[in-house]
Design a protein around this motif. Structure first.
Motif, PDB file in Angstrom:
ATOM      1  N   GLY A  52      -3.380   7.614 -13.161  1.00  0.00           N
ATOM      2  CA  GLY A  52      -3.869   7.020 -11.927  1.00  0.00           C
ATOM      3  C   GLY A  52      -5.222   7.594 -11.597  1.00  0.00           C
ATOM      4  N   VAL A  53      -6.134   6.745 -11.112  1.00  0.00           N
ATOM      5  CA  VAL A  53      -7.484   7.182 -10.752  1.00  0.00           C
ATOM      6  C   VAL A  53      -7.763   6.690  -9.331  1.00  0.00           C
ATOM      7  CG1 VAL A  53      -9.922   7.176 -11.370  1.00  0.00           C
ATOM      8  CG2 VAL A  53      -8.182   7.010 -13.176  1.00  0.00           C
ATOM      9  N   ALA A  54      -7.755   7.606  -8.368  1.00  0.00           N
ATOM     10  CA  ALA A  54      -7.940   7.240  -6.966  1.00  0.00           C
ATOM     11  C   ALA A  54      -9.383   6.839  -6.704  1.00  0.00           C
ATOM     12  CB  ALA A  54      -7.539   8.404  -6.068  1.00  0.00           C
ATOM     13  N   MET A  55      -9.560   5.858  -5.833  1.00  0.00           N
ATOM     14  CA  MET A  55     -10.879   5.338  -5.481  1.00  0.00           C
ATOM     15  C   MET A  55     -11.002   5.240  -3.955  1.00  0.00           C
ATOM     16  SD  MET A  55     -12.585   4.418  -8.344  1.00  0.00           S
ATOM     17  CE  MET A  55     -12.186   4.314 -10.102  1.00  0.00           C
ATOM     18  N   SER A  56     -12.214   4.990  -3.489  1.00  0.00           N
ATOM     19  CA  SER A  56     -12.469   4.964  -2.054  1.00  0.00           C
ATOM     20  C   SER A  56     -12.006   3.677  -1.381  1.00  0.00           C
ATOM     21  CB  SER A  56     -13.956   5.187  -1.781  1.00  0.00           C
ATOM     22  OG  SER A  56     -14.739   4.216  -2.456  1.00  0.00           O
ATOM     23  N   SER A  57     -11.721   2.629  -2.146  1.00  0.00           N
ATOM     24  CA  SER A  57     -11.177   1.383  -1.586  1.00  0.00           C
ATOM     25  C   SER A  57     -10.555   0.561  -2.702  1.00  0.00           C
ATOM     26  CB  SER A  57     -12.269   0.562  -0.889  1.00  0.00           C
ATOM     27  OG  SER A  57     -13.127  -0.045  -1.837  1.00  0.00           O
ATOM     28  N   GLY A  58      -9.761  -0.425  -2.328  1.00  0.00           N
ATOM     29  CA  GLY A  58      -9.204  -1.334  -3.316  1.00  0.00           C
ATOM     30  C   GLY A  58     -10.277  -2.166  -3.985  1.00  0.00           C
ATOM     31  N   SER A  59     -11.299  -2.565  -3.230  1.00  0.00           N
ATOM     32  CA  SER A  59     -12.392  -3.348  -3.812  1.00  0.00           C
ATOM     33  C   SER A  59     -13.151  -2.527  -4.848  1.00  0.00           C
ATOM     34  CB  SER A  59     -13.343  -3.829  -2.719  1.00  0.00           C
ATOM     35  OG  SER A  59     -12.705  -4.747  -1.860  1.00  0.00           O
ATOM     36  N   CYS A  60     -13.401  -1.249  -4.547  1.00  0.00           N
ATOM     37  CA  CYS A  60     -14.052  -0.378  -5.533  1.00  0.00           C
ATOM     38  C   CYS A  60     -13.176  -0.215  -6.770  1.00  0.00           C
ATOM     39  CB  CYS A  60     -14.340   0.984  -4.922  1.00  0.00           C
ATOM     40  SG  CYS A  60     -15.597   0.970  -3.640  1.00  0.00           S
ATOM     41  N   ALA A  61     -11.871  -0.116  -6.559  1.00  0.00           N
ATOM     42  CA  ALA A  61     -10.960   0.011  -7.689  1.00  0.00           C
ATOM     43  C   ALA A  61     -11.029  -1.227  -8.589  1.00  0.00           C
ATOM     44  CB  ALA A  61      -9.532   0.227  -7.185  1.00  0.00           C
ATOM     45  N   LEU A  62     -11.080  -2.415  -7.977  1.00  0.00           N
ATOM     46  CA  LEU A  62     -11.230  -3.643  -8.757  1.00  0.00           C
ATOM     47  C   LEU A  62     -12.549  -3.647  -9.526  1.00  0.00           C
ATOM     48  CD1 LEU A  62     -10.009  -6.654  -6.579  1.00  0.00           C
ATOM     49  CD2 LEU A  62      -9.221  -6.041  -8.871  1.00  0.00           C
ATOM     50  N   GLN A  63     -13.627  -3.256  -8.831  1.00  0.00           N
ATOM     51  CA  GLN A  63     -14.934  -3.240  -9.472  1.00  0.00           C
ATOM     52  C   GLN A  63     -14.958  -2.273 -10.643  1.00  0.00           C
ATOM     53  OE1 GLN A  63     -17.862  -5.196  -8.385  1.00  0.00           O
ATOM     54  NE2 GLN A  63     -18.112  -4.678 -10.537  1.00  0.00           N
ATOM     55  N   ALA A  64     -14.355  -1.106 -10.463  1.00  0.00           N
ATOM     56  CA  ALA A  64     -14.318  -0.116 -11.536  1.00  0.00           C
ATOM     57  C   ALA A  64     -13.490  -0.621 -12.716  1.00  0.00           C
ATOM     58  CB  ALA A  64     -13.742   1.196 -11.011  1.00  0.00           C
ATOM     59  N   ALA A  65     -12.344  -1.234 -12.432  1.00  0.00           N
ATOM     60  CA  ALA A  65     -11.483  -1.722 -13.512  1.00  0.00           C
ATOM     61  C   ALA A  65     -12.182  -2.793 -14.330  1.00  0.00           C
ATOM     62  CB  ALA A  65     -10.177  -2.261 -12.927  1.00  0.00           C
ATOM     63  N   PHE A 180      -5.110   0.711  -0.465  1.00  0.00           N
ATOM     64  CA  PHE A 180      -4.407   1.512   0.538  1.00  0.00           C
ATOM     65  C   PHE A 180      -4.987   1.269   1.931  1.00  0.00           C
ATOM     66  CE2 PHE A 180      -4.050   4.507  -3.268  1.00  0.00           C
ATOM     67  CZ  PHE A 180      -2.800   4.028  -3.638  1.00  0.00           C
ATOM     68  N   TYR A 181      -5.423   0.029   2.159  1.00  0.00           N
ATOM     69  CA  TYR A 181      -5.941  -0.370   3.468  1.00  0.00           C
ATOM     70  C   TYR A 181      -4.823  -0.223   4.515  1.00  0.00           C
ATOM     71  CZ  TYR A 181      -8.612  -3.177   6.804  1.00  0.00           C
ATOM     72  OH  TYR A 181      -9.306  -3.607   7.913  1.00  0.00           O
ATOM     73  N   PRO A 182      -5.149  -0.090   5.830  1.00  0.00           N
ATOM     74  CA  PRO A 182      -4.116   0.181   6.832  1.00  0.00           C
ATOM     75  C   PRO A 182      -2.976  -0.828   6.920  1.00  0.00           C
ATOM     76  CG  PRO A 182      -6.245   0.711   7.735  1.00  0.00           C
ATOM     77  CD  PRO A 182      -6.501   0.059   6.403  1.00  0.00           C
ATOM     78  N   ASN A 183      -3.177  -2.068   6.459  1.00  0.00           N
ATOM     79  CA  ASN A 183      -2.078  -3.038   6.546  1.00  0.00           C
ATOM     80  C   ASN A 183      -1.173  -3.028   5.317  1.00  0.00           C
ATOM     81  OD1 ASN A 183      -3.721  -4.300   4.663  1.00  0.00           O
ATOM     82  ND2 ASN A 183      -4.055  -6.153   5.867  1.00  0.00           N
ATOM     83  N   LYS A 184      -1.441  -2.131   4.364  1.00  0.00           N
ATOM     84  CA  LYS A 184      -0.611  -2.045   3.157  1.00  0.00           C
ATOM     85  C   LYS A 184       0.586  -1.125   3.399  1.00  0.00           C
ATOM     86  CE  LYS A 184      -3.465  -4.619   0.792  1.00  0.00           C
ATOM     87  NZ  LYS A 184      -4.591  -4.826   1.719  1.00  0.00           N
ATOM     88  N   LEU A 185       1.599  -1.222   2.528  1.00  0.00           N
ATOM     89  CA  LEU A 185       2.802  -0.406   2.718  1.00  0.00           C
ATOM     90  C   LEU A 185       2.518   1.078   2.535  1.00  0.00           C
ATOM     91  CD1 LEU A 185       4.184  -3.228   2.518  1.00  0.00           C
ATOM     92  CD2 LEU A 185       6.116  -2.038   1.495  1.00  0.00           C
ATOM     93  N   ILE A 186       1.555   1.415   1.710  1.00  0.00           N
ATOM     94  CA  ILE A 186       1.037   2.783   1.634  1.00  0.00           C
ATOM     95  C   ILE A 186      -0.419   2.721   2.062  1.00  0.00           C
ATOM     96  CG2 ILE A 186       0.455   4.716   0.119  1.00  0.00           C
ATOM     97  CD1 ILE A 186       2.722   3.857  -1.708  1.00  0.00           C
ATOM     98  N   THR A 187      -0.790   3.501   3.056  1.00  0.00           N
ATOM     99  CA  THR A 187      -2.181   3.496   3.497  1.00  0.00           C
ATOM    100  C   THR A 187      -2.785   4.887   3.425  1.00  0.00           C
ATOM    101  OG1 THR A 187      -3.715   2.898   5.279  1.00  0.00           O
ATOM    102  CG2 THR A 187      -1.589   3.819   5.940  1.00  0.00           C
ATOM    103  N   VAL A 194      -6.834   2.759  -9.479  1.00  0.00           N
ATOM    104  CA  VAL A 194      -6.667   2.057 -10.745  1.00  0.00           C
ATOM    105  C   VAL A 194      -5.642   2.828 -11.556  1.00  0.00           C
ATOM    106  CG1 VAL A 194      -7.799   1.121 -12.787  1.00  0.00           C
ATOM    107  CG2 VAL A 194      -9.111   1.420 -10.675  1.00  0.00           C
ATOM    108  N   LEU A 195      -4.713   2.106 -12.189  1.00  0.00           N
ATOM    109  CA  LEU A 195      -3.716   2.728 -13.055  1.00  0.00           C
ATOM    110  C   LEU A 195      -3.812   2.126 -14.450  1.00  0.00           C
ATOM    111  CD1 LEU A 195      -1.927   2.228 -10.036  1.00  0.00           C
ATOM    112  CD2 LEU A 195      -0.987   4.234 -11.182  1.00  0.00           C
ATOM    113  N   THR A 196      -3.586   2.969 -15.450  1.00  0.00           N
ATOM    114  CA  THR A 196      -3.672   2.518 -16.835  1.00  0.00           C
ATOM    115  C   THR A 196      -2.868   3.448 -17.728  1.00  0.00           C
ATOM    116  OG1 THR A 196      -5.198   1.944 -18.633  1.00  0.00           O
ATOM    117  CG2 THR A 196      -5.775   3.845 -17.288  1.00  0.00           C
TER     118      THR A 196
END
Length: 374
Positions: A52-65, A180-187, A194-196
């Motif tokens: 797992g590789v933690a990122m500053s936002s889900g959008s950044c995680a998508l961009q990195a992937a 992990f935005y505030p409306n997600k089940l884990i925030t 990103v996971l791989t």
């Protein structure tokens, strides 16, 4: 309005205060703190991933992937039209071309048959997105990507704790992404991951999120990276939230079943499927679609609900109809009638983890009143 019911509010019922206090007491508040790695390990274990590789936002995680796939101009990535703009933006910023396909009219998720029709010699990857609590048919998509030798970036931003064919979401494809935005089940407030299973990809992702510092010569760079690091403070909240994920999933499903019962006899209202042959609905949000015979569209219905103190949120606007992409010359000949229809006639109602039964009854009564007097 004091009694306004918001669409979603985060819930903190675990060790959040305790772990945040540890961050302050130890001084570990940056991305160097131990909770970042703890959250990465926990999410990897939960999804059956190696890294797992933690990122500053889900959008950044998508961009990195997407960026880690090393795509080139002319390469194509198949995405659903019915999704958040981050998916298409990640492909465009990587230099590749997004190809949008329509969704299934009942699950609102990417139609795998349409994915197969969209594959060309230029296709390099597919990005399935799990929508609002149901999943893409990932087993069939796995077969398709293997057949054509395509990479897969699974967007599981809305699928924490969800499964498809008894396999955890976030565990499919080349890489998978969570938000992990505030409306997600884990925030974590803001954040993503990103996971791989690919160690080389994980190392590249860690470098990309950290400005591509060279291991031996920190301030010498062979390529440009980003500052997409997650802080130890954010990760501490995520670690505490992960402990309660099963509880949160069951709470969401209880809310979904209750809304099903409360709204069952309202005419002209299409409710979410409780299950498919490959997944039970996790009801991340509770979406509804107005039937064609209802003389209101989503905007009008949402406005009337707001007047009654009920918060709502519109469905995604289709990628192929986004003005910014049309100005770029993208999606010119793309038609996705299902996505177009539900974008105009769909919205979701309050369904956050803190919602009470009494509030659900108020929401249902208001929705009934709006549609009866439509």
């Amino acid at each position: 309005m004091d009694d306004f019911i918001p669409v979603s509010t985060p819930v903190f019922e675990g060790r959040e205060r305790e772990l945040l206090a540890q961050c302050i007491e130890t001084g570990w508040i940056s991305s160097e703190g131990p909770f970042v790695e703890a959250l990465e390990r926990g999410m990897a274990k939960r999804t059956g991933r190696a890294h797992g590789v933690a990122m500053s936002s889900g959008s950044c995680a998508l961009q990195a992937a997407v960026g880690a796939l090393n795509l080139h101009p002319g390469d194509e990535v198949i995405i659903p039209s019915f999704t958040i703009i981050s998916c298409a933006a990640a492909v465009i910023r990587s230099g590749a071309t997004p190809v949008a396909v329509d969704c299934d009219p009942r699950t609102w998720c990417m139609d795998v048959d349409l994915v197969r029709q969209a594959v060309t010699p230029r296709t390099r990857a597919v990005m399935p997105v799990h929508i609002y609590g149901l999943t893409v048919d990932m087993t069939r998509l796995d077969v398709l990507t293997a057949e054509y030798g395509l990479a897969m970036v699974e967007d599981a931003a809305e699928a924490h704790g969800q499964q498809c064919d008894s396999h955890p979401c976030g565990g499919f494809g080349t890489m998978s992404v969570f938000s992990f935005y505030p409306n997600k089940l884990i925030t974590t407030g803001e954040g993503g991951m990103v996971l791989t299973d690919d160690e080389a990809l994980a190392m590249r992702l860690r470098s990309m999120r950290n400005l591509c510092f060279e291991p031996q010569r920190r301030f010498v760079h062979d390529e440009l990276g980003w500052n997409w690091r997650m802080s130890n403070v954010q990760a501490a909240i995520g670690v505490a939230q992960l402990d309660l994920l099963d509880t949160f999933v069951e709470r969401k499903r209880t809310m979904g079943r209750r809304y099903d019962a409360l709204l069952a006899d309202i005419p002209g209202l299409e409710r979410p499927l409780p299950s498919t042959p490959f997944a039970d609905n996790a009801y991340w949000v509770y979406g509804v679609v107005l039937a064609d015979e209802v003389p209101l569209d989503a905007v009008q219905a949402m406005r009337r609900l707001a007047e009654r103190g009920i918060g709502t949120r519109p469905f995604f606007w289709p990628m192929h109809e986004q003005p910014v992409f049309r100005r770029m010359g993208l999606f010119a000949d793309t038609h996705c009638p299902v996505s177009e229809r539900i974008a105009r006639r769909g919205f979701y109602i309050p369904s956050g983890l803190g919602l009470t039964e009494e509030q659900q009854e108020r929401v249902a009564a208001a929705l009934r009143e709006v549609l009866v007097h439509a």
